[in-house]
Design an enzyme around this catalytic site. Sequence first.
Site, PDB file in Angstrom:
ATOM      1  N   GLU A   1      -2.363  11.650   3.232  1.00 13.68           N
ATOM      2  CA  GLU A   1      -3.111  11.058   4.340  1.00 13.68           C
ATOM      3  C   GLU A   1      -2.860  11.856   5.619  1.00 13.68           C
ATOM      4  O   GLU A   1      -1.755  12.356   5.850  1.00 13.68           O
ATOM      5  CB  GLU A   1      -2.701   9.597   4.547  1.00 13.68           C
TER       6      GLU A   1
ATOM      7  N   GLU B   1       0.860  -1.184   0.000  1.00 10.57           N
ATOM      8  CA  GLU B   1       0.000   0.000   0.000  1.00 10.57           C
ATOM      9  C   GLU B   1       0.892   1.227   0.000  1.00 10.57           C
ATOM     10  O   GLU B   1       1.879   1.285   0.747  1.00 10.57           O
ATOM     11  CB  GLU B   1      -0.910   0.003   1.230  1.00 10.57           C
TER      12      GLU B   1
END
Length: 421
Positions: free
Chosen positions: A136, A131
Amino acid sequence: MHSFSSIVILLGLAPLAFAGYSLKDDYSGDRFFDMFTFDTMDDPTHGYVNYVDQGTAQNRGLIDKSDGAVVMRVDSSNVASGRGRDSVRLTSKASYNHALVVVDLAHMPGNACGIWPAFWTVGPNWPSNGEIDIIEGVNMQSSNQATMHTNDGCSFADASPSSCGSSGSNNQGCPIKGGAFGDSFNPGNGGTYAMEWTGRGIYVWYFARGQEPQDVLGDSPKPKQWGEPTATFQGGTNCNIDQFFKDQQIIFDTTFCGDWAGQTWSQDPKCSAKASTCQEYVQNNPRAFTEAYWKINALKVYSKDGSEDQEQSSQPVEPLPAEEPQQPVEPVPAEQPRQAVQVITQVVQGPAVTMTIYQRSPTPTPAIVEAPVELMRKDALFEAQRGDPAGSSELGRRRRSRPRPRRHLAEHVRSAAGQHP
């Protein structure tokens, strides 16, 4: 007896295959939503969120197009119930292996207690195929956090913690902070994030509006000219990139609480003062999320025309001074009066090639001539003496498969030197 002289050909060969980026997928404009799937499953990160399908999102005003940009919002009008606050999660239909991903955002979800927006990529069977979190953050965080998640066995020195191993609720991964996030990103009409994923490493850049490179969304972007990345995840013995990252799909989402924003709620004095739990606050304060929207000007994915491992910078051979004295060469039999022509060049990979070619001209005057690159590619292996096993290099393979008569290069040498048979 014939006199002999040396003609030295000096060239730096260009790479046989110089890979550059070209546009693979353009998600911008009217095609945007057609290139994604609207996910409606329960949030894998255990967030207090209700991901809705495309029809529901349109009916509730959660997706839109404005001024040529794509907009994705969360519900900021109603008290939440059931699975949580209505939101949108998109997963690209296409998957990628090695890519340059560039997103131009006019706005990302602003800071709010309980919020957890992300722009990221993920492979199947998490975390086995990795990932890559490009954008974020949670709650009132002002700095972006680029993070890798993998199986055990991958680490990066610049990350803290350095180990990227993730499983179950252990979602920390190996983050590197840098670049604007939330309210620090949105003033000035946002900016650009780019992520380059190669076999050598994964790199993330952030550019504020007006500071982005001119080619960042062009036909052939050149990230090597963009300066130092904001976050560098350099592969090697610490992490075999191609082993841990495969078949990545692009995801946009905005969730709430869950394994990060929810677990850190009590550690945030500003947010924990608003409600005893993250879920309680998110459920009952819809107006806190009026700025929780993505506004995407452009999203493009680039791929290389060839493997980046073929990119090698060719170093020219150091030229000999014109006044350097001639070096005698070994005489050839009298019945074959020929002139020795020593060719020195450098190949993209492997040791230098030195070869001796003979021509019949007795001209004693040394000269330095340049031979065409294409000629050298096709015909430069005659009586080649190499330090590696025959056929182990690109030139060796050409030698086996495409032999050329010796006179071919000699004729070009004579022509370049202004000589004739």
